[in-house]
Design a protein around this motif. Sequence first.
Motif, mmCIF file in Angstrom:
data_model
loop_
_atom_site.group_PDB
_atom_site.id
_atom_site.type_symbol
_atom_site.label_atom_id
_atom_site.label_comp_id
_atom_site.label_asym_id
_atom_site.label_seq_id
_atom_site.Cartn_x
_atom_site.Cartn_y
_atom_site.Cartn_z
ATOM 1 N N LEU A 46 -26.373 10.445 26.371
ATOM 2 C CA LEU A 46 -25.152 9.804 25.915
ATOM 3 C C LEU A 46 -25.296 9.344 24.469
ATOM 4 O O LEU A 46 -24.362 9.472 23.672
ATOM 5 N N ARG A 47 -26.470 8.841 24.102
ATOM 6 C CA ARG A 47 -26.694 8.430 22.712
ATOM 7 C C ARG A 47 -26.622 9.630 21.784
ATOM 8 O O ARG A 47 -26.026 9.559 20.710
ATOM 9 N N THR B 125 -23.030 10.701 21.370
ATOM 10 C CA THR B 125 -22.309 9.762 20.527
ATOM 11 C C THR B 125 -22.599 10.014 19.054
ATOM 12 O O THR B 125 -21.689 10.018 18.224
ATOM 13 N N ALA C 115 -19.927 11.327 16.282
ATOM 14 C CA ALA C 115 -19.722 10.532 15.067
ATOM 15 C C ALA C 115 -19.902 11.385 13.813
ATOM 16 O O ALA C 115 -19.118 11.282 12.858
ATOM 17 N N ALA D 185 -24.398 14.436 28.088
ATOM 18 C CA ALA D 185 -23.749 13.139 28.276
ATOM 19 C C ALA D 185 -23.321 12.894 29.713
ATOM 20 O O ALA D 185 -23.014 11.766 30.079
#
Length: 188
Positions: free
Chosen positions: A25-26, A29, A33, A92
């Motif tokens: 998930l990090r 993200t 971004a 994710a």
Amino acid sequence: MTATPAAPAESALAAARARTGRTGLRVATVVVAVLLAAIAALLGQHALVDWGRMAGTSWLRSGAEFVAGDDPSALIGAGAAVLLGLVIMAAAWPRRQRVHRLRSAPALHLHPVDVARLASTTARRVDGVLSATTTVSGRRVDIRITATGTDRVAEDVLSAVRAALALLDGSFRVRPHVRTPGGRGGAS
């Protein structure tokens, strides 16, 4: 007069470490971004060229002409982008964690790390055990024990851990591996 708190009993379970976030998930993200920042830069450059504040051609217009052309590399790039998107989604996606439910209260459950802590703590309470570490994989519980001797330690640990795990639904295959501090292995 102040009272000092009592030291925790040695037989108590150690506090669990805080759960960490999911790495996938990090990563997703960060990738999203960076993609949003790239889109903002692309649209910003297009606006500056359109308003006459920047010389040259718009990257957005050049990209649209490239995709509309007959060049097969645009199809390859689109396929790679779709594949990258699927990989990011898979990273994710939340993983299904195996849980072990309590017999007396099925709404309550333990994660494998909790079962390992329970087994290790129970094993450390057995006479002759110096240290114990446990690995839980599915329904298999492997306990690595360092003991003062190998006589009957494996059987005592096996019965104690089975009794502790009897609180949980299902059965576990418990395998104690005993060794002495000098490294001499015993019964497994």
